[in-house]
Enzyme design. Structure first.
Site, PDB file in Angstrom:
ATOM      1  N   TYR A 164      41.503  49.436  39.763  1.00  0.00           N
ATOM      2  CA  TYR A 164      41.042  50.395  38.430  1.00  0.00           C
ATOM      3  C   TYR A 164      41.838  51.652  39.018  1.00  0.00           C
ATOM      4  CZ  TYR A 164      39.153  53.517  35.141  1.00  0.00           C
ATOM      5  OH  TYR A 164      38.433  54.243  33.834  1.00  0.00           O
ATOM      6  N   GLU A 171      49.732  53.310  35.394  1.00  0.00           N
ATOM      7  CA  GLU A 171      50.270  53.512  35.193  1.00  0.00           C
ATOM      8  C   GLU A 171      51.384  55.061  34.443  1.00  0.00           C
ATOM      9  OE1 GLU A 171      46.166  54.072  32.647  1.00  0.00           O
ATOM     10  OE2 GLU A 171      46.454  51.958  33.289  1.00  0.00           O
TER      11      GLU A 171
END
Length: 242
Positions: A164, A171
């Site tokens: 995660y 991103e």
């Protein structure tokens, strides 16, 4: 009185039968959906691995899998519908944020800005997404079939601890890499004057989106940690009312 009681019993049985039918249909659909999504992300994983083995470079990798990625990631919008109609007991907001953020990255960053497609950060979040989704969808599939191997359960609720944060880093770095191109081209921006009398700057929009990760990431991450404690350790988690 006897006839009214019988009518009530018949009506109750009909309602129970309808509920069972709806439940069976929902389970069948969810099983099919999760099998299809597992297969889709496996295809992506194999395509990425084969590309890198054959070419020995990340350049061009994104373009080689872009169509498949866009299809399966966009199709995940169905999951928001699952939550909205109640066949999956998960927050519509949590699911919506996760799915829409992924779709935004695919369509409005990597697909729209070709200059960032060969960035290492793109490969980073693609690898993270692929491993995460294969694990997640296979977990749901086996769970629905009532044959859940422990290693899949373990992977589902442990790998995210590393994956995660890595996905978020990938991103954010990709959005950051896109900023100069967005500013220079003025893409998706509206300048005044115009017929709508509205101004919008996509460059600053991306900066705001990057800043939104600060409050959103901890909430989603700790939500998963609570789920992990509940599933792996049997803890009873009491969610606070918003």
């Amino acid at each position: 009185m006897a006839s009214s009681e019988e009518d009530g019993t018949v009506e109750e049985k009909e309602n129970n039968n309808k509920k069972r039918t709806k439940s069976a249909v929902a389970t069948a659909w969810l099983t099919f959906y999760n099998i299809a999504m597992t297969a889709g992300w496996l295809v992506l994983a194999i395509a990425m691995l084969r590309f890198y083995i054959q070419r020995g470079t990340r350049k061009g990798l994104y373009r080689s899998i872009a169509r498949t990625l866009k299809f399966f990631q966009t199709f995940a919008l169905v999951e928001v519908g699952h939550c909205a109609i109640g066949i999956v007991r998960t927050s519509v907001i949590v699911t919506g944020v996760q799915v829409c953020s992924r779709i935004f990255m695919v369509w409005f960053i990597t697909n729209s800005i070709r200059q960032v497609q060969n960035e290492e950060s793109v490969i980073l979040f693609l690898v993270v997404w692929t491993v995460t989704e294969i694990t997640r969808y296979s977990y749901y599939t086996f769970n629905l079939l009532h044959h859940l191997p422990y290693f899949i359960k373990w992977a589902r609720y442990n790998l995210f601890i590393v994956l995660y944060p890595l996905g978020v880093v990938g991103e954010l770095l990709t959005i950051y890499a896109a900023l100069p191109f967005v500013r220079r081209s003025g893409m998706y921006s509206m300048r005044l004057p115009n017929m709508y009398n509205v101004s919008f700057d996509y460059y600053y929009c991306l900066i705001i989106i990057m800043l939104s990760y600060i409050p959103l990431f901890p909430q989603l991450f700790f939500h998963m940690l609570r789920q992990r404690r509940r599933v792996l350790h049997g803890e009873v988690i009491v969610e606070k009312d918003d």
